[in-house]
Design an enzyme around this catalytic site. Sequence first.
Site, short mmCIF file in Angstrom:
data_model
loop_
_atom_site.label_atom_id
_atom_site.label_comp_id
_atom_site.label_asym_id
_atom_site.label_seq_id
_atom_site.Cartn_x
_atom_site.Cartn_y
_atom_site.Cartn_z
N HIS A 149 0.82 -1.28 -0.10
CA HIS A 149 -0.06 0.09 0.02
C HIS A 149 0.79 1.13 0.09
CE1 HIS A 149 1.14 -0.11 4.04
NE2 HIS A 149 0.92 1.28 4.17
C1 UD1 Z 1 -1.08 6.49 5.54
C2 UD1 Z 1 0.29 7.03 5.80
C3 UD1 Z 1 1.36 5.48 5.85
C4 UD1 Z 1 0.55 4.21 6.64
C5 UD1 Z 1 -0.78 4.15 5.92
C6 UD1 Z 1 -1.36 3.26 7.01
C7 UD1 Z 1 1.09 9.12 5.65
C8 UD1 Z 1 1.80 9.84 4.66
N1 UD1 Z 1 0.85 7.69 5.20
O1 UD1 Z 1 -0.99 6.08 4.27
O2 UD1 Z 1 2.55 5.82 6.21
O3 UD1 Z 1 1.52 3.30 6.02
O4 UD1 Z 1 -1.58 5.33 6.23
O5 UD1 Z 1 -2.25 2.23 6.49
O6 UD1 Z 1 0.67 9.44 6.56
N2 UD1 Z 1 -8.57 6.34 1.61
C9 UD1 Z 1 -9.50 5.65 1.73
N3 UD1 Z 1 -10.28 5.66 2.99
C10 UD1 Z 1 -9.71 6.01 3.93
C11 UD1 Z 1 -8.31 6.66 3.82
C12 UD1 Z 1 -7.64 6.76 2.78
O7 UD1 Z 1 -10.34 5.47 0.90
O8 UD1 Z 1 -10.04 5.89 5.03
C13 UD1 Z 1 -7.85 6.12 0.30
C14 UD1 Z 1 -7.90 7.61 -0.29
O9 UD1 Z 1 -8.06 7.36 -1.85
C15 UD1 Z 1 -6.79 8.28 -0.24
C16 UD1 Z 1 -5.67 7.24 -0.07
O10 UD1 Z 1 -6.34 6.24 0.32
O11 UD1 Z 1 -6.39 9.34 -0.97
C17 UD1 Z 1 -4.56 7.49 0.77
O12 UD1 Z 1 -4.69 7.77 2.11
P1 UD1 Z 1 -3.76 8.68 3.17
O13 UD1 Z 1 -4.19 8.63 4.38
O14 UD1 Z 1 -3.32 10.01 2.39
O15 UD1 Z 1 -2.38 7.65 3.05
P2 UD1 Z 1 -2.32 6.08 3.14
O16 UD1 Z 1 -1.82 5.52 2.12
O17 UD1 Z 1 -3.49 5.54 3.91
N1 UDP Z 2 -3.41 -4.69 9.22
C1 UDP Z 2 -4.96 -5.02 9.65
N2 UDP Z 2 -5.59 -5.67 8.21
C2 UDP Z 2 -5.07 -5.70 7.08
C3 UDP Z 2 -3.83 -5.02 6.87
C4 UDP Z 2 -2.87 -4.63 8.06
O1 UDP Z 2 -5.53 -5.21 10.54
O2 UDP Z 2 -5.83 -6.05 6.25
C5 UDP Z 2 -2.88 -4.12 10.24
C6 UDP Z 2 -1.66 -5.23 10.71
O3 UDP Z 2 -1.67 -6.03 11.58
C7 UDP Z 2 -0.73 -3.97 11.50
C8 UDP Z 2 -1.04 -2.58 10.73
O4 UDP Z 2 -2.34 -3.03 10.30
O5 UDP Z 2 -1.00 -3.81 12.78
C9 UDP Z 2 -0.36 -2.25 9.71
O6 UDP Z 2 -0.96 -1.17 9.04
P1 UDP Z 2 -0.66 -0.60 7.73
O7 UDP Z 2 0.15 -1.72 6.96
O8 UDP Z 2 -1.71 -0.03 7.00
O9 UDP Z 2 0.66 0.60 7.94
P2 UDP Z 2 2.29 0.93 8.02
O10 UDP Z 2 2.42 -0.10 9.57
O11 UDP Z 2 2.97 0.16 6.98
O12 UDP Z 2 2.35 2.24 8.27
#
Ligand code: UD1
Ligand code: UDP
Length: 372
Positions: free
Chosen positions: A209
């Site tokens: 992701h």
């Molecule tokens: C964010 C964090 C990343 C983390 C991830 C955890 C930053 C810079 N990035 O990335 O480090 O690993 O969260 O999962 O803070 N979207 C939805 N629903 C939601 C949220 C997001 O559909 O509830 C979609 C939207 O299209 C959005 C995209 O995901 O534009 C990205 O969301 P965003 O919160 O900007 O970053 P993540 O990729 O979730």
């Molecule tokens: N996780 C979850 N369901 C999923 C994928 C991840 O509960 O389908 C949990 C996982 O156990 C871990 C956390 O999400 O605790 C990791 O989050 P993510 O990979 O979104 O973010 P990152 O750690 O890279 O910031």
Amino acid sequence: MTDGTTVTIVLGTRPEIIKLAPVIDACEERGIAYSVVHTGQHYSEELDTVFFDQLELPTPDHNLGVGSGSQSEQTGAMIPAIEAVLLDEQPELVLVQGDTNSVLAGAIAASKLECEVGHVEAGLRSFDRSMPEEVNRVLADHAADYLFAPTEQAANYLHEEGIPDERVHITGNTIVDSVMGYRDLAAEKSAVLDELGLDAGEFCLLTAHRAENVDDRERFESLLDGVARFARESDLDVVYPVHPRAAERLAAFDIGMPAEITPIDSQDFLDFLRLESTATLVLTDSGGVQEETCILGTPCVTLRDNTERPETVDVGANRVIGIGPESIVAGAREALDSPNDWENPFGDGRSAERILDIANLGPTTSVEEVCG
Ligand code: UD1
Ligand code: UDP
């Protein structure tokens, strides 16, 4: 308004909810006056409320509803909204966790007011400044008064950056608290293997992701191609819980999922822990997943060019193999053929207690810092 708030916990995304849950639980147990501010960075049920429900966390006192946007739009919108809550609540301490935009916004807003900032999971470094997470974690660390480093390695990085030693505390990582708290429940309650028709020990779990992988069409295609080739070669099923960011990019780039990879919805915590615990191998670009697999004893390969979790590589649990198809096939094969006898480097599962002790919140326990 929450009268007499001592600590305000700022969170906004899935990993922060999971890793701050033990801190929230510990605040409850100690009777500490705390509040939770949710920035609203994550808002879809599958990334947000499902975790509050399953981890039995209280509904946040404030949801700022910031939502998605560019890096600066999102971070910028959060700062004054967090500031307004802090001005109202006047907490002694603000806690943030990790490296997301919510963390940076919380650290900046709090550091400009008369409250101390505690950064949970301080000192991680990928040394890749092109990643927004690296910038966020460096800036949050330098704004913080309490830096809760999960390991000695993380504390060393902080020392090398000139952060005074008295601010740095080695606590272990709260993800160990969460995994230990829910691993057995997941084994007992989760029916995910049956639901997906998977046999324990006979499948691989994929997560991808990160912006640097999925926002770049060529990298995303290369990553999927490598995983598909490995699946063919090893004859293992691959399941891929698709994060909304990746889903959005797959659709925008019109990338077809290779037949060897089964996309599924993002999973709740118990089902995901069950999948991680029973997978033969986990392929991921997630930070938290690198840690969890290391704690659970499942081999992991990291589909990135670097990691801010080198401890997982040092103990032999993880290999950083990039996103080139040949490298994925070779790295995944090597991981499968290696022994799984490492020790978890992230602490004993009492990190949340330690964090509250160090911040002098509530009656202290006898938990010492992990090492000095
Ligand atoms: C964010 C964090 C990343 C983390 C991830 C955890 C930053 C810079 N990035 O990335 O480090 O690993 O969260 O999962 O803070 N979207 C939805 N629903 C939601 C949220 C997001 O559909 O509830 C979609 C939207 O299209 C959005 C995209 O995901 O534009 C990205 O969301 P965003 O919160 O900007 O970053 P993540 O990729 O979730
Ligand atoms: N996780 C979850 N369901 C999923 C994928 C991840 O509960 O389908 C949990 C996982 O156990 C871990 C956390 O999400 O605790 C990791 O989050 P993510 O990979 O979104 O973010 P990152 O750690 O890279 O910031």
